[in-house]
Scaffold this active site. Structure first.
Site, PDB file in Angstrom:
ATOM      1  NE  ARG A   1      -4.602   0.213   1.220  1.00  0.00           N
ATOM      2  CZ  ARG A   1      -5.755   0.328   1.806  1.00  0.00           C
ATOM      3  NH1 ARG A   1      -5.826   0.479   3.096  1.00  0.00           N
ATOM      4  NH2 ARG A   1      -6.870   0.284   1.123  1.00  0.00           N
TER       5      ARG A   1
ATOM      6  CB  THR B   1     -18.164  -6.147  11.974  1.00  0.00           C
ATOM      7  OG1 THR B   1     -18.782  -4.963  11.482  1.00  0.00           O
ATOM      8  CG2 THR B   1     -19.113  -6.859  12.916  1.00  0.00           C
TER       9      THR B   1
ATOM     10  CB  SER C   1     -10.344   4.633  13.558  1.00  0.00           C
ATOM     11  OG  SER C   1      -9.081   4.401  13.022  1.00  0.00           O
TER      12      SER C   1
ATOM     13  CG  LEU D   1     -13.615  10.918   3.871  1.00  0.00           C
ATOM     14  CD1 LEU D   1     -13.873   9.813   2.867  1.00  0.00           C
ATOM     15  CD2 LEU D   1     -12.163  11.307   3.804  1.00  0.00           C
TER      16      LEU D   1
ATOM     17  CB  CYS E   1     -18.521   3.130   7.307  1.00  0.00           C
ATOM     18  SG  CYS E   1     -16.721   3.203   7.202  1.00  0.00           S
TER      19      CYS E   1
ATOM     20  CE  LYS F   1     -20.634   7.474  -2.949  1.00  0.00           C
ATOM     21  NZ  LYS F   1     -20.351   8.495  -1.927  1.00  0.00           N
TER      22      LYS F   1
HETATM   23  P1  NAD Z   1      -8.633   0.969   5.322  1.00  0.00           P
HETATM   24  O1  NAD Z   1      -8.748  -0.469   5.600  1.00  0.00           O
HETATM   25  O2  NAD Z   1      -8.707   1.473   3.921  1.00  0.00           O
HETATM   26  O3  NAD Z   1      -7.252   1.527   5.923  1.00  0.00           O
HETATM   27  C1  NAD Z   1      -6.760   1.190   7.177  1.00  0.00           C
HETATM   28  C2  NAD Z   1      -5.252   1.002   7.061  1.00  0.00           C
HETATM   29  O4  NAD Z   1      -4.707   0.820   8.379  1.00  0.00           O
HETATM   30  C3  NAD Z   1      -4.824  -0.219   6.248  1.00  0.00           C
HETATM   31  O5  NAD Z   1      -4.019   0.167   5.163  1.00  0.00           O
HETATM   32  C4  NAD Z   1      -4.065  -1.099   7.262  1.00  0.00           C
HETATM   33  O6  NAD Z   1      -2.967  -1.799   6.693  1.00  0.00           O
HETATM   34  C5  NAD Z   1      -3.595  -0.061   8.262  1.00  0.00           C
HETATM   35  N1  NAD Z   1      -3.251  -0.615   9.575  1.00  0.00           N
HETATM   36  C6  NAD Z   1      -3.940  -1.510  10.325  1.00  0.00           C
HETATM   37  N2  NAD Z   1      -3.287  -1.751  11.486  1.00  0.00           N
HETATM   38  C7  NAD Z   1      -2.165  -0.991  11.464  1.00  0.00           C
HETATM   39  C8  NAD Z   1      -1.091  -0.801  12.381  1.00  0.00           C
HETATM   40  N3  NAD Z   1      -1.043  -1.436  13.560  1.00  0.00           N
HETATM   41  N4  NAD Z   1      -0.099   0.052  12.030  1.00  0.00           N
HETATM   42  C9  NAD Z   1      -0.119   0.700  10.848  1.00  0.00           C
HETATM   43  N5  NAD Z   1      -1.119   0.566   9.943  1.00  0.00           N
HETATM   44  C10 NAD Z   1      -2.137  -0.266  10.251  1.00  0.00           C
HETATM   45  O7  NAD Z   1      -9.755   1.689   6.215  1.00  0.00           O
HETATM   46  P2  NAD Z   1     -10.453   3.106   5.950  1.00  0.00           P
HETATM   47  O8  NAD Z   1     -11.585   2.934   4.999  1.00  0.00           O
HETATM   48  O9  NAD Z   1      -9.407   4.124   5.686  1.00  0.00           O
HETATM   49  O10 NAD Z   1     -11.094   3.367   7.380  1.00  0.00           O
HETATM   50  C11 NAD Z   1     -10.300   3.693   8.505  1.00  0.00           C
HETATM   51  C12 NAD Z   1     -11.210   4.147   9.626  1.00  0.00           C
HETATM   52  O11 NAD Z   1     -11.911   5.326   9.225  1.00  0.00           O
HETATM   53  C13 NAD Z   1     -12.280   3.131  10.016  1.00  0.00           C
HETATM   54  O12 NAD Z   1     -12.473   3.207  11.399  1.00  0.00           O
HETATM   55  C14 NAD Z   1     -13.520   3.634   9.294  1.00  0.00           C
HETATM   56  O13 NAD Z   1     -14.698   3.271   9.964  1.00  0.00           O
HETATM   57  C15 NAD Z   1     -13.325   5.129   9.333  1.00  0.00           C
HETATM   58  N6  NAD Z   1     -13.960   5.880   8.242  1.00  0.00           N
HETATM   59  C16 NAD Z   1     -13.906   5.415   6.949  1.00  0.00           C
HETATM   60  C17 NAD Z   1     -14.467   6.168   5.918  1.00  0.00           C
HETATM   61  C18 NAD Z   1     -14.426   5.696   4.486  1.00  0.00           C
HETATM   62  O14 NAD Z   1     -15.021   6.350   3.641  1.00  0.00           O
HETATM   63  N7  NAD Z   1     -13.766   4.623   4.148  1.00  0.00           N
HETATM   64  C19 NAD Z   1     -15.046   7.415   6.207  1.00  0.00           C
HETATM   65  C20 NAD Z   1     -15.073   7.860   7.526  1.00  0.00           C
HETATM   66  C21 NAD Z   1     -14.520   7.084   8.534  1.00  0.00           C
HETATM   67  C1  UGA Z   2     -20.743   7.301   4.327  1.00  0.00           C
HETATM   68  C2  UGA Z   2     -21.158   8.670   4.852  1.00  0.00           C
HETATM   69  O1  UGA Z   2     -21.904   9.353   3.845  1.00  0.00           O
HETATM   70  C3  UGA Z   2     -19.950   9.495   5.258  1.00  0.00           C
HETATM   71  O2  UGA Z   2     -20.364  10.727   5.838  1.00  0.00           O
HETATM   72  C4  UGA Z   2     -19.123   8.699   6.267  1.00  0.00           C
HETATM   73  O3  UGA Z   2     -17.957   9.419   6.619  1.00  0.00           O
HETATM   74  C5  UGA Z   2     -18.747   7.366   5.659  1.00  0.00           C
HETATM   75  O4  UGA Z   2     -19.938   6.641   5.284  1.00  0.00           O
HETATM   76  C6  UGA Z   2     -18.012   6.467   6.610  1.00  0.00           C
HETATM   77  O5  UGA Z   2     -18.088   6.639   7.803  1.00  0.00           O
HETATM   78  O6  UGA Z   2     -17.406   5.558   6.058  1.00  0.00           O
HETATM   79  P1  UGA Z   2     -19.822   6.369   2.014  1.00  0.00           P
HETATM   80  O7  UGA Z   2     -20.192   5.050   2.594  1.00  0.00           O
HETATM   81  O8  UGA Z   2     -18.466   6.544   1.454  1.00  0.00           O
HETATM   82  O9  UGA Z   2     -19.999   7.513   3.125  1.00  0.00           O
HETATM   83  O10 UGA Z   2     -20.842   6.751   0.852  1.00  0.00           O
HETATM   84  P2  UGA Z   2     -22.377   7.254   0.845  1.00  0.00           P
HETATM   85  O11 UGA Z   2     -22.498   8.308  -0.153  1.00  0.00           O
HETATM   86  O12 UGA Z   2     -22.861   7.560   2.206  1.00  0.00           O
HETATM   87  O13 UGA Z   2     -23.149   5.977   0.299  1.00  0.00           O
HETATM   88  C7  UGA Z   2     -23.297   4.809   1.094  1.00  0.00           C
HETATM   89  C8  UGA Z   2     -24.213   3.833   0.393  1.00  0.00           C
HETATM   90  O14 UGA Z   2     -25.558   4.299   0.389  1.00  0.00           O
HETATM   91  C9  UGA Z   2     -23.855   3.590  -1.077  1.00  0.00           C
HETATM   92  O15 UGA Z   2     -24.000   2.224  -1.373  1.00  0.00           O
HETATM   93  C10 UGA Z   2     -24.870   4.425  -1.829  1.00  0.00           C
HETATM   94  O16 UGA Z   2     -25.125   3.966  -3.120  1.00  0.00           O
HETATM   95  C11 UGA Z   2     -26.085   4.259  -0.927  1.00  0.00           C
HETATM   96  N1  UGA Z   2     -27.085   5.344  -1.072  1.00  0.00           N
HETATM   97  C12 UGA Z   2     -26.746   6.621  -0.773  1.00  0.00           C
HETATM   98  C13 UGA Z   2     -28.376   5.024  -1.469  1.00  0.00           C
HETATM   99  O17 UGA Z   2     -28.699   3.854  -1.716  1.00  0.00           O
HETATM  100  N2  UGA Z   2     -29.298   6.035  -1.578  1.00  0.00           N
HETATM  101  C14 UGA Z   2     -28.995   7.322  -1.287  1.00  0.00           C
HETATM  102  O18 UGA Z   2     -29.895   8.191  -1.403  1.00  0.00           O
HETATM  103  C15 UGA Z   2     -27.687   7.630  -0.882  1.00  0.00           C
END
Ligand code: NAD
Ligand code: UGA
Length: 458
Positions: A41, A93, A130, A162, A275, A338
């Site tokens: 990565r 989870t 996180s 985001l 998420c 999405k």
């Molecule tokens: P991700 O799996 O894409 O990234 C997490 C990274 O952490 C991985 O690359 C993994 O290798 C690394 N990692 C794990 N253990 C580690 C360690 N001990 N030291 C160093 N690196 C380590 O996950 P993500 O989608 O970026 O989500 C991260 C957090 O943010 C989660 O808690 C998620 O719920 C939250 N979050 C995600 C989104 C989203 O859109 N994906 C949006 C808001 C919040």
């Molecule tokens: C969502 C939240 O929107 C973010 O604010 C949050 O930070 C993030 O989860 C997170 O914690 O990971 P994300 O999952 O990236 O973001 O995308 P969304 O735009 O929320 O869509 C989530 C799912 O709902 C997708 O499968 C999308 O297609 C679906 N969706 C969204 C619907 O089916 N209908 C809608 O009207 C909107």
């Protein structure tokens, strides 16, 4: 070059990478380092082929990388050299033991806390980026403050809101930045240090503060509310199909009430993404932990309706196609959860593809950005699924197209040509309601939208 602030982010994923790239772009006075245990990565972040697809991300990384943004696997050194540490590791989870299938798996999180403790030689601000169960900061504080060597840690909660596909816009113009802290002199000072970073580009009225527990909980509740709206409109889509109403018309009428608002009211095949489901289940687990069974039950139903909607989509396909899919070619347009992302985590497409394969359909998967992830999601089905990037070629010879991701490109295709290349009678199941249904029907397709009466030739 000397920098005013030295920032580390542990976890170079969908959140860590883009978030730190934005901080680096907006704060040239800060040096930002992103570390990860996954060397591939990090190598990808340092290459021209970034590990995630996100509109605008390439440009942002190109402008900042090796200027004040660095990607590295040197976690120990990163902890030693930086004063402000974001932790953005995955919190999936739990799949084993107590709380399996519901609670958050905090092993990566705790490992990070222990590494910070082990390698810190000076005091640090540690920021939860996180998404975590409420009161995780307490555990973090207990782990970090167990040595009495004068090295102090201040734990803040700064959840990320985001959404994928719009991450760069969301980071540049966030609705709000939330910072939760302890209400102590040290806690408030740490909070101000973090607020100062965001103040480089976020208007002050959008930077809000709260206690740590409220901040941690606000993140889970925000996701639960967003997902709840989708489950609400999806539940109504089932009723619309029976009552010959149109869910798009209903959602427009309902959303124009300014108290309700128009966003997140698009009926679909159900929500996916890494998420929503995990965070609601986490909330449900917390409610049960505190003995709030009714509250747990209420939120659990948001996930149940989502499962129901995905299964309902497959059953509608079966019903329309004369109750047998065996040997029929079905082309999936879109596999990402999405549009505008290559991410397929918890994508409804995974469930739908597997159910169709169970019915012995011949599945062809098409997606402009998610084919690589789709291949690994369906790796155990090797030989039974074809992967074709071009949607027109993918549909050739199939009996049905199921549109699962709302990619813009699907709107402008040559449907006449597609229809002629398919087995007859040809079906379109528009799981996102984005196509011109009447036009497709006029060409000859049998069209099944979500939450609207179907357009059938028989
Ligand atoms: P991700 O799996 O894409 O990234 C997490 C990274 O952490 C991985 O690359 C993994 O290798 C690394 N990692 C794990 N253990 C580690 C360690 N001990 N030291 C160093 N690196 C380590 O996950 P993500 O989608 O970026 O989500 C991260 C957090 O943010 C989660 O808690 C998620 O719920 C939250 N979050 C995600 C989104 C989203 O859109 N994906 C949006 C808001 C919040
Ligand atoms: C969502 C939240 O929107 C973010 O604010 C949050 O930070 C993030 O989860 C997170 O914690 O990971 P994300 O999952 O990236 O973001 O995308 P969304 O735009 O929320 O869509 C989530 C799912 O709902 C997708 O499968 C999308 O297609 C679906 N969706 C969204 C619907 O089916 N209908 C809608 O009207 C909107």
């Amino acid at each position: 070059m000397t920098f005013e602030k030295k920032i580390l982010c542990i976890g170079a994923g969908y959140v860590g990478g883009p978030t730190m790239a934005m901080i680096a772009a907006k704060c040239p006075h800060c040096r930002v380092t992103v570390v990860d245990i996954n060397p591939e990565r990090i190598a990808a972040w340092n290459s021209d082929d970034l590990p995630i697809y996100e509109p605008g991300l390439d440009e942002l990384v190109r402008a900042t990388r090796n200027r004040n943004l660095f990607f590295s696997t040197e976690i120990e050194r990163g902890i030693r050299e930086n004063d402000i540490i974001f932790v953005s590791v995955n919190t999936p989870t739990k799949s084993f033991g107590l709380g399996a299938g519901m609670a958050a798996d905090l092993q990566h999180w705790e490992k990070t806390a222990r590494q910070i403790l082990e390698f810190s030689e000076t005091s640090k601000i540690v920021i939860e980026k996180s998404t975590l169960p409420v009161k995780t900061a307490l555990a973090m504080e207990r782990i970090l403050n167990c040595r009495q060597n004068g090295v102090c840690f201040d734990v803040l909660s700064n959840p990320e809101f985001l959404a994928e596909g719009t991450a760069i816009r969301d980071l540049e113009r966030p609705d709000r930045i939330l910072i939760g802290s302890r209400n102590t002199e040290r806690g408030l000072k740490a909070r101000q240090t973090l607020a100062d970073i965001y103040a480089s580009w976020v208007p002050p009225e959008r930077i809000i503060t709260s206690g740590i527990w409220s901040s941690e909980l606000s993140k889970l509740v925000s996701n639960a509310f967003l997902a709840q709206r989708i489950s609400s409109i999806n539940a109504i889509s089932a009723l619309c199909e029976k009552a010959e109403a149109d869910v798009v018309e209903v959602s427009r009428a309902v959303g124009m009430d300014s108290r309700i608002g128009p966003k997140f009211l698009n009926a679909s095949i159900g929500f996916g993404g890494s998420c929503f489901k995990k965070d609601i289940l986490n909330l449900v687990y917390l409610c049960r932990y505190y003995g709030l069974e009714e509250v747990a039950h209420y939120w659990e139903n948001v996930v149940k309706i989502n499962d129901y909607q995905q299964e309902r989509f497959v059953r509608n396909m079966m019903g329309a196609m004369f109750n047998t899919l065996a040997g029929k070619g079905i082309c999936l347009w879109g596999f990402a959860f999405k549009a505008n992302t290559g991410d397929t985590r918890e994508s409804p497409a995974i469930f739908i593809a597997r159910r169709l394969l169970e019915e012995q359909a011949e599945v062809v998967v098409s997606d402009p950005k998610a084919l690589q992830n789709a291949r690994s999601d369906l790796a155990d089905m090797e030989g039974r699924v074809r992967f074709v990037e071009d949607p027109v070629s993918a549909a050739e010879g199939c009996h049905a197209i199921a549109l699962l991701t709302e990619w813009d490109l699907y709107r402008g295709l040559d449907f006449q040509k597609i229809f002629q290349s398919m087995g007859q009678p040809a079906f379109i199941f528009d799981g996102r309601n984005i196509l011109d249904h009447q036009r497709c029907f006029d060409i000859g397709f049998n069209v099944y939208p979500v939450g609207k009466p179907p357009l059938r030739h028989f």
